[in-house]
Design an enzyme around this catalytic site. Structure first.
Site, PDB file in Angstrom:
ATOM      1  N   ALA A 234       7.428  -4.990   4.425  1.00  0.00           N
ATOM      2  CA  ALA A 234       7.251  -5.491   5.795  1.00  0.00           C
ATOM      3  C   ALA A 234       6.396  -6.747   5.800  1.00  0.00           C
ATOM      4  O   ALA A 234       5.625  -6.995   4.874  1.00  0.00           O
ATOM      5  CB  ALA A 234       6.579  -4.429   6.664  1.00  0.00           C
TER       6      ALA A 234
ATOM      7  N   GLN B 246       0.819  -1.215   0.000  1.00  0.00           N
ATOM      8  CA  GLN B 246       0.000   0.000   0.000  1.00  0.00           C
ATOM      9  C   GLN B 246       0.855   1.267   0.000  1.00  0.00           C
ATOM     10  O   GLN B 246       0.676   2.159  -0.815  1.00  0.00           O
ATOM     11  CB  GLN B 246      -0.908   0.021   1.233  1.00  0.00           C
ATOM     12  CG  GLN B 246      -1.969  -1.041   1.248  1.00  0.00           C
ATOM     13  CD  GLN B 246      -2.951  -0.827   2.380  1.00  0.00           C
ATOM     14  OE1 GLN B 246      -3.982  -0.204   2.215  1.00  0.00           O
ATOM     15  NE2 GLN B 246      -2.629  -1.347   3.551  1.00  0.00           N
TER      16      GLN B 246
ATOM     17  N   TYR C 276       4.459  -9.106  16.059  1.00  0.00           N
ATOM     18  CA  TYR C 276       4.624  -8.090  15.012  1.00  0.00           C
ATOM     19  C   TYR C 276       5.354  -6.869  15.566  1.00  0.00           C
ATOM     20  O   TYR C 276       6.341  -6.404  14.984  1.00  0.00           O
ATOM     21  CB  TYR C 276       3.255  -7.700  14.449  1.00  0.00           C
ATOM     22  CG  TYR C 276       3.300  -6.528  13.494  1.00  0.00           C
ATOM     23  CD1 TYR C 276       3.952  -6.633  12.270  1.00  0.00           C
ATOM     24  CD2 TYR C 276       2.693  -5.313  13.812  1.00  0.00           C
ATOM     25  CE1 TYR C 276       4.003  -5.563  11.394  1.00  0.00           C
ATOM     26  CE2 TYR C 276       2.735  -4.234  12.945  1.00  0.00           C
ATOM     27  CZ  TYR C 276       3.393  -4.365  11.731  1.00  0.00           C
ATOM     28  OH  TYR C 276       3.448  -3.303  10.872  1.00  0.00           O
TER      29      TYR C 276
END
Length: 282
Positions: free
Chosen positions: A60, A11, A125
């Site tokens: 990522a 994105q 995460y």
């Protein structure tokens, strides 16, 4: 400038490259096929070949629940990938920007997190992204860390697209109402990143759209702006269990951004409106 952007198919990476292409820069956008960031030699080779002045690291492992089930995979990308890029940047004298996350904080605060607030991630995460931050700080002097949150953009999956799809399919959805943060439109974030890398104002920044809401309030606004009649039921975190814990409060203070003379990102409702126009939902 000669700029290399990782995660070009994600994105944020997509929008950074799109905006840079419209300016007077040499831009190389790479995805996993062109440069596997978990392969140290591949990273060295590509960076030596391109010789960028700056690396904008948007790639990522972002599957928060997936990271909880396979922390090693997330660590390879978010921590070691960042380490290899930083080492390659150091070798050729490049500076580097790393996109990090609100998940480096535990989420128990009652006022926005400052850039120097102690980190304490509650999930895999967040731990792997924090490890990436720490590698960057250890290896480079000329670096930028940009922590963001609740990201939505044209190129990829996100909460806005999910809500639009579910709203059209069902007409009724349940959304968590006790997790609070700030949504972030990738176009607005990309503009800030491009402005930042053209300065020598190194360090850590928090960048999200302005304003605060819960996921429930976000969903209500999405349907309102999209002109969809959808019933939204507020849920507690306990009613919507997930493999990974989420921070209950992840509002990031923009004080450092403003102190350094940058313009805060627009209000999240304005950003949502611009995004819905971009994806032709309004």
């Amino acid at each position: 400038m000669n700029i290399l952007v990782t995660g070009v198919n994600g994105q944020l990476g997509h929008d950074v490259v799109k905006l840079l292409d419209s300016k007077e820069h040499i831009v190389t956008g790479v995805d996993r096929k062109e440069m596997d960031i978990t392969n140290e030699e591949a990273v060295k080779g590509k960076i030596r070949e391109v010789k960028p002045d700056v690396i904008v690291h948007c790639a990522a492992y972002t599957n928060v629940d997936g990271a909880e089930n396979d922390e090693e995979a997330a660590y390879q990308v978010n921590a070691l990938g960042t380490k290899y890029l930083a080492q390659a940047a150091k070798e050729i004298g490049a500076k580097m920007l790393f996109v990090s996350t609100d998940y480096v904080f535990e989420g128990n605060a009652s006022e926005p997190y400052e850039v120097d607030h102690p980190t304490n991630p509650i999930g895999a995460y967040g731990r792997t992204k924090l490890a990436g931050e720490n590698f960057l700080k250890e290896i480079l002097d000329r670096f930028y860390i940009v922590r963001t949150a609740w990201v939505f953009g044209k190129n990829g999956k996100n909460f806005v697209k999910t809500m639009l799809r579910l709203g059209k399919e069902r007409g009724e959805v349940g959304v968590v109402a006790d997790q609070v943060g700030s949504p972030t439109y990738t176009m607005d974030l990309a503009k800030f990143i491009i402005e930042l890398i053209q300065t020598e104002k190194y360090g850590t920044y928090h960048a999200t759209n302005s304003g605060v809401c819960s996921w429930y309030e976000f969903a209500v606004e999405i349907f309102k702006q999209a002109g969809l009649s959808v019933k939204v039921n507020p849920l507690t975190t306990e009613q919507y269990p997930t493999p990974a814990k989420r921070p209950k409060y992840s509002v990031l203070s923009k004080a450092e951004l403003e102190k350094q003379g940058f313009t805060p990102l627009p209000d999240w409702k304005e950003a949502l409106h611009a995004y819905l126009k971009e994806i032709e939902e309004i």
